[in-house]
Enzyme design. Structure first.
Site, PDB file in Angstrom:
ATOM      1  N   GLY A  33       0.808  -1.218   0.000  1.00  7.98           N
ATOM      2  CA  GLY A  33       0.000   0.000   0.000  1.00  7.98           C
ATOM      3  C   GLY A  33       0.834   1.258   0.000  1.00  7.98           C
ATOM      4  N   ASP A  54      10.254  -6.709  -2.491  1.00  3.48           N
ATOM      5  CA  ASP A  54       9.094  -7.250  -1.772  1.00  3.48           C
ATOM      6  C   ASP A  54       9.029  -8.730  -2.077  1.00  3.48           C
ATOM      7  OD1 ASP A  54       6.481  -7.903  -0.771  1.00  3.48           O
ATOM      8  OD2 ASP A  54       5.990  -5.782  -0.875  1.00  3.48           O
ATOM      9  N   LEU A  63      -6.282  -4.941  -3.980  1.00  7.54           N
ATOM     10  CA  LEU A  63      -6.676  -4.068  -5.081  1.00  7.54           C
ATOM     11  C   LEU A  63      -7.498  -2.860  -4.648  1.00  7.54           C
ATOM     12  CD1 LEU A  63      -7.470  -6.642  -7.920  1.00  7.54           C
ATOM     13  CD2 LEU A  63      -5.303  -5.619  -7.286  1.00  7.54           C
ATOM     14  N   CYS A 167      16.240   5.114  17.498  1.00  7.30           N
ATOM     15  CA  CYS A 167      16.105   4.121  16.432  1.00  7.30           C
ATOM     16  C   CYS A 167      14.779   3.390  16.600  1.00  7.30           C
ATOM     17  CB  CYS A 167      17.289   3.156  16.426  1.00  7.30           C
ATOM     18  SG  CYS A 167      17.157   1.791  17.594  1.00  7.30           S
ATOM     19  N   CYS A 182      -1.769 -24.312  28.355  1.00  2.00           N
ATOM     20  CA  CYS A 182      -2.877 -25.082  28.943  1.00  2.00           C
ATOM     21  C   CYS A 182      -4.227 -24.449  28.606  1.00  2.00           C
ATOM     22  CB  CYS A 182      -2.684 -25.237  30.447  1.00  2.00           C
ATOM     23  SG  CYS A 182      -2.928 -23.725  31.357  1.00  2.00           S
ATOM     24  N   CYS A 444      20.878   0.538  19.405  1.00  2.00           N
ATOM     25  CA  CYS A 444      21.682   1.651  18.915  1.00  2.00           C
ATOM     26  C   CYS A 444      22.592   2.246  19.972  1.00  2.00           C
ATOM     27  CB  CYS A 444      20.807   2.718  18.263  1.00  2.00           C
ATOM     28  SG  CYS A 444      19.809   3.676  19.393  1.00  2.00           S
TER      29      CYS A 444
END
Lengths: 627, 521
Positions: A33, A54, A63, A167, A182, A444
């Site tokens: 998206g 990707d 779509l 970060c 359980c 970081c």
């Protein structure tokens, strides 16, 4: 005229910035998206050297927003089609270089060396582990990263720069809500417990062999007693008979009769509620396969109304309909399994979804839990985040504006921006100055974690898979203590014997394998160029059900180290889950919230905490969101 | 079924009903610029019923530079036609048409053309034509959305005489539990509770709602002369009492849940002030056969409230610590009470409907209204005429906003001055690169004259802003156009679906520092 196609941009941004845009090489991680919108915006803003990656393929449910894809692209690579579509529409396509990778960013091909070639990386991802992975690589090679996400009407953009801003991992993400084994296996009390169970059953029946999946053992027909105590054991003799009849009958009998019968006999579990009722296949189906009985069902309150397209999925099916669907989906899945090998569960695969819907509803019926509609179960099982074109368009526009600043090296002007659902406190967009790197961030800043775990029961395999990979997002960890190498992954050069040797190693209890209480374990991941020291503290009891380890980024001595006033008064966030219950998220957590009620000066990102004051209104924003 | 699958991710936001409203809507776009096209793109994808692009322009080179959907082959052809063609590709369920007439001409000569639409998006219309169009649409109760992107700046204005919202979908709705003022059945259930008779397992699994109702009653009778705790001390004292009833507070989650929300619970029940305002609206008092269903139901709500002093019960309870049986029983009494309230509310609605001679309101709609009754909303926008007329313009408000440092409202002033400039010189400032410097003083005089009309001190608009806008030369940047398209379509969806509360009424986006502000002009 096409020569000055970018005249407007030169006029508004200035020639210097424009030159930087023209010569920049950028990486877009994710072609969903946000990725689609972002790619379009980048190209029309003058960027001409773009890599896009990707691993996903196009699905029908994309779509409604991923406008570079059409119906005939379903099943094809998102990255490749996104590239094709943009080049098709764009006018100077010969001037533009887009490299598309249909691949997983978390592989060796895309390690630190690959990242080094870019001026800027932009995340358009949908999951936490890839976000962390890219964050670590960008930090290690010091490439600026723009991180983004959307969920429904909400969205967020922020710039991450080593040493300048916090970060992605400076703010701990709330760990996924996990249920005690359980609860799932023996004592469900809510629909979600049955849904988790049904997904596990799917994995057990049709997925890859997995020893940690203890949902049921198909051939075990003990209903009372212990198999070692041969005199007193009671077995369900009907199970082998069912197995001879048909696969679906065998499965049905096993999970809805044998297993339930065993549970129902454990009377101490059912002192306060009705015990579960085992179901007899033959009573639900006459010998010719026709249904014979109708059973009344408990349905969730009130959704039984009006007509309309698609409403079918939003109506709770009757018990009998669930039974029929269960048997039918098992039959079909078994065929698929034989033809294609192990299956993985996918919320958008209708057959796999039908299995989970029917199996969870039948189990709910057995345990007197309200049944749920297919629509609702899909959301709960698939961890679905609503997604629309509008939000992605806004966020992608903001990403490109930040990209201009990054290319100009104007990190002081960069903002973290939150998009709110409706004007709240007078604003729809909430820009805030990025926080400084957190001094206790294990990624970081200090590369140090404290891990509390039961060293006498935890296996190396659990430490590797559940703690290091699943929780801390390591991809391929190498473990050392002092000078000795304890574990190294990778399959490439190993002989069969060596792999077997390693599998044996993975079953060792960590205290017996050089990791007792008070060990400092070093973990390194070459792919992420990331190294962290873990102080292992032996611990046997945890404050929450189902929890078996605890991680904190801080050093053991918290009081001296915690001079950061940002969250000094809410270190105690054990109750966080109360606020998240409504989301019932299984796989990935809600990890960021915006405090929208505070005004401009104080508005800032907050760590998730239990609601302390009654007027605080929070927006929940899921990181596991749009691509 | 495939539609449900295709729309799955959005149905989870606005549901079937919102989707049905979208699919019934026909939207008009005036001028297929980059901003206009991007706005429509985000509406075609989720599946509006249809759209019409009105544009008298031919596709130019600058369109190719900023409009993703137009390529070289479109040069010189009708922009309305080409934009429409490309948008239709995005979703075969959406009907698209184009009108190649000049929108200004259409507004002046054939304004009834716009009557057929459910919403009109106007882009780059001269102020005079925009005013005429807005008046016409106002009279016909058709929402108008004005959007412009101008260099780094975006402007959005929504205009609707009255926008009714039943499902405002607040982020964190409070539960409607009535612990403070329990209904009869709830009180009876709580009265039956005998904590001492319970074993420890049971004790820790009494739903906190029941606990709270039970203990509140006990506390007020035993310790407070029958009065609810009202002062802070009284509330603290009740809290202590509540905790003291736990066997072991550390281990009993139901008691912990009770304490967690105790301050909210001890607030006296009251109807939110905006709901009171809606109930007291003259439209609810003066029903006729032409009244909207919304107002009939509001009138019924008012009657219900007059009788009971409370709103109809919502009837759902949150997931709380409880044993299954107590939970189901509790759920049942809330559910039954809500059904009874709904029945009563429905009969009030029906009697009102028949007394004013309207057709019956579908029971589903009444049910939805009743369920969302605590979150009703109503937005009455100001008209553009009121905004543009100096006598009714909100000058004092604008002055106070402009006095804030770095106020984005300054761009509103300059953009309006740009329209003034266009009106006088018949072109936009800075349109030709060579004229930028010459246009700056001309634009400045337009700003001054506008500020004088509005009685706003001219010192509040610095020259820098005027220079900045002149430098943009009326251009549209794709990135800003795309972002404004996103914001605009999002608000359009709120207006069409009547869900969520839309912006009221102006939105200025500043791409220089990524800030944005809503203004009520």
């Amino acid at each position: 005229m096409t020569d000055n196609k970018f005249q407007n941009i030169i006029d508004t941004l200035g020639i210097d910035t424009f030159e930087k845009i023209r010569s920049a090489k950028v990486l877009v991680v994710g072609a969903g998206g946000i990725g689609c919108e972002l790619l379009k915006n980048l190209v029309l803003s003058g960027f001409r050297d773009i890599h896009i990656i990707d691993l996903d393929t196009i699905d029908l449910s994309n779509l409604n927003r991923q406008f570079l894809f059409r119906k005939h692209h379903i099943g094809m690579s998102k990255a490749k089609i996104a590239r094709e579509s943009v080049l098709k529409y764009c006018n100077n396509s010969d001037d533009i270089k887009i490299v598309a990778h249909h691949a997983d960013i978390k592989t060796h091909e895309f390690g630190p060396n690959y990242f080094k070639q870019f001026n800027l990386v932009m995340n358009a991802l949908d999951n936490l582990s890839a976000r962390r992975h890219v964050n670590r690589i960008c930090l290690s090679v010091d490439i600026p990263l723009i991180e983004s996400g959307t969920a429904g009407f909400l969205g967020q953009v922020s710039v991450i720069r080593k040493g300048v801003t916090e970060c992605f991992e400076c703010i701990p993400k709330v760990p996924p809500k996990e249920f005690a084994v359980c609860t799932i296996r023996s004592n469900p009390s809510a629909p979600i417990h049955c849904i988790v169970w049904a997904k596990m059953l799917f994995g057990r029946l049709f997925g890859l062999a997995d020893d940690s999946n203890a949902v049921t053992d198909m051939d075990d027909n003990i209903v009372e007693g212990d198999k070692d105590d041969t005199d007193n054991v009671i077995r369900d003799e009907l199970l082998p008979l069912a197995k001879q009849k048909s696969y679906e009958q065998w499965v049905f009998h096993k999970v809805f009769y044998t297993d339930i019968d065993r549970l129902a006999r454990m009377t101490e579990l059912w002192k306060e509620k009705k015990p579960p009722r085992p179901l007899v296949y033959d009573e639900l189906f006459s010998p010719d396969g026709q249904q014979t009985t109708t059973t009344t069902t408990t349905t969730s309150n009130g959704i039984n109304s009006s007509s309309g397209r698609g409403l079918k999925d939003q109506v709770v099916m009757s018990f009998q309909e669930n039974i029929n669907m269960f048997v039918e989906s098992i039959r079909k899945l078994q065929v698929q399994n034989e033809q294609n090998g192990a299956l993985t569960w996918d919320k958008d695969d209708n057959l796999a979804l039908n299995f989970v819907v029917s199996a969870s509803n039948i189990r709910s019926h057995i345990f007197n839990i309200p049944l749920k509609s297919k629509f609702d179960i899909k959301a709960m099982a698939g961890n679905i985040i609503p997604a629309i074109a509008t939000t992605n368009a806004i966020i992608s526009g903001l990403i490109v504006l930040e990209a201009f600043k990054v290319l100009n090296n104007e990190f002081d002007k960069c903002k973290s921006t939150y998009l709110l659902k409706q004007p709240s406190g007078k604003r729809l967009l909430l820009p805030i100055d990025p926080e400084k790197p957190k001094s206790d961030c294990y990624v970081c800043s200090q590369n140090f974690i404290t891990l509390k775990i039961n060293t006498k029961t935890t296996t190396l395999s659990q430490l590797l898979n559940d703690v290091l990979k699943k929780n801390l997002s390591f991809h391929d960890p190498i473990l050392t203590v002092g000078a000795s190498l304890l574990y190294e992954g990778g399959d490439e050069d190993l002989s069969k014997e060596e792999i077997e040797e390693r599998n044996k190693l993975e079953q060792k209890i960590i205290a017996d394998y050089k990791m007792p209480d008070n060990t400092i374990l070093n973990v390194e991941d070459y792919l992420q160029n990331f190294k962290v020291s873990i102080l292992i503290i032996h611990c046997e009891t945890f404050d929450e059900d189902g929890k078996w380890f605890d991680i904190s980024g801080k050093q053991k001595d918290q009081s001296t180290n915690n001079n950061n006033n940002h969250d000094s008064n809410n270190n105690n966030n054990n109750n966080t889950e109360d606020d998240l219950d409504d989301l019932e998220i299984i796989e990935n957590p809600v990890d960021m919230q915006i405090d929208a009620s505070s005004d401009k000066s104080t508005a800032k990102r907050k760590e998730i905490e239990s609601e302390t004051s009654d007027s605080t209104k929070k927006h929940k924003l899921n990181e596991n969101n749009e691509q | 079924m495939t539609d449900t699958e295709k729309y799955d991710r959005q149905l989870r936001l606005w549901g079937e009903e919102g989707q049905a409203r979208l699919e019934k809507s026909h939207i008009c776009l005036i001028n297929g610029t980059a901003t206009g096209t991007e706005t429509l793109k985000n509406l075609v994808l989720p599946g509006i019923g249809g759209f019409t692009v009105v544009d008298g322009n031919k596709v130019s080179a600058s369109d190719l530079g900023n409009n993703f959907f137009l390529d070289k082959s479109c040069l010189g052809l009708s922009r309305a036609l080409k934009v429409c063609e490309f948008l239709r590709e995005l979703n075969d369920r959406v009907k698209g048409s184009s009108c190649e007439e000049d929108p200004v001409h259409l507004i002046n000569e054939k304004i009834s053309f716009f009557k057929e639409f459910d919403l009109v998006i106007a882009n780059r219309l001269p102020e005079a034509a925009l005013t005429t169009l807005s008046q016409y649409l106002w009279e016909h109760n058709i929402p108008l959305v004005v959007v412009v992107s101008y260099g780094y700046i975006g402007y959005l204005r929504l205009v609707v005489p009255e926008h009714q919202i039943v499902e405002s979908k607040p982020d964190t709705p409070l539960d409607d539990l009535r612990i403070y003022n329990p209904f009869k059945e709830l009180e009876e259930m709580a009265d039956q509770l005998d904590l001492k008779s319970l074993n420890s397992q049971q004790h820790g699994h009494v739903p906190y709602i029941t606990l709270m109702v039970h203990l509140l009653k006990k506390w007020k009778v035993d310790s407070n002369g029958g009065k609810m705790p009202s002062t802070r001390d009284e509330k603290e004292s009740f809290k202590k009492f509540f905790i003291s009833n736990a066997n072991s507070f550390q281990d009993e989650e139901n008691f912990q849940e009770g304490v967690k929300g105790i301050w909210k619970v001890l607030q006296p029940y009251s109807v939110p002030s905006d709901i009171v305002a809606i109930m007291n609206d003259p439209k609810a008092a003066n029903l006729s056969s032409t009244s909207d269903d919304y107002w009939v139901m509001v009138a019924a709500l008012k009657k219900f409230h007059e009788t009971h002093q409370v709103l109809p019960l919502q009837g759902t309870i949150p997931d709380i610590t409880a044993d299954t049986i107590s939970y189901i029983n509790l759920q049942k009494i809330y559910h039954e009470k809500a059904s009874a309230d709904l029945d009563e509310f429905t009969s009030i609605v029906n009697s009102l409907v028949s007394s004013v001679g309207k057709t019956l309101i579908p029971s589903e709609m009444i049910k939805k209204f009743c369920k969302n009754v605590r979150f009703l909303n109503l937005v009455r926008y100001r008209s553009l005429v009121d905004e543009f007329t100096p006598a009714t313009a909100r000058s004092a408000y604008m002055i106070s906003e402009l006095e804030q440092p770095d106020s984005n409202l300054v761009f509103y002033i300059v953009l309006r001055a740009v329209e003034k400039f266009n009106n006088i010189y018949n072109r936009y400032p800075g349109f030709n690169d060579e004229e930028v410097d010459a246009d700056i003083p001309l634009l400045k005089s337009c700003v001054t004259s506008l500020l004088n009309d509005l009685s706003i001190p001219t010192t509040l608009v610095k020259d820098d802003y005027i220079t900045e806008i002149a430098r943009y030369g009326h251009c549209e940047l794709h990135n800003i156009a795309s972002l404004m398209g996103g914001v605009t379509s999002q608000e359009v969806i709120k207006l069409i679906t009547h869900q969520y509360v839309p912006l009221d009424n102006t939105f200025i986006f500043n791409g220089i520092n990524s800030t944005a502000n809503p203004y009520k002009l």
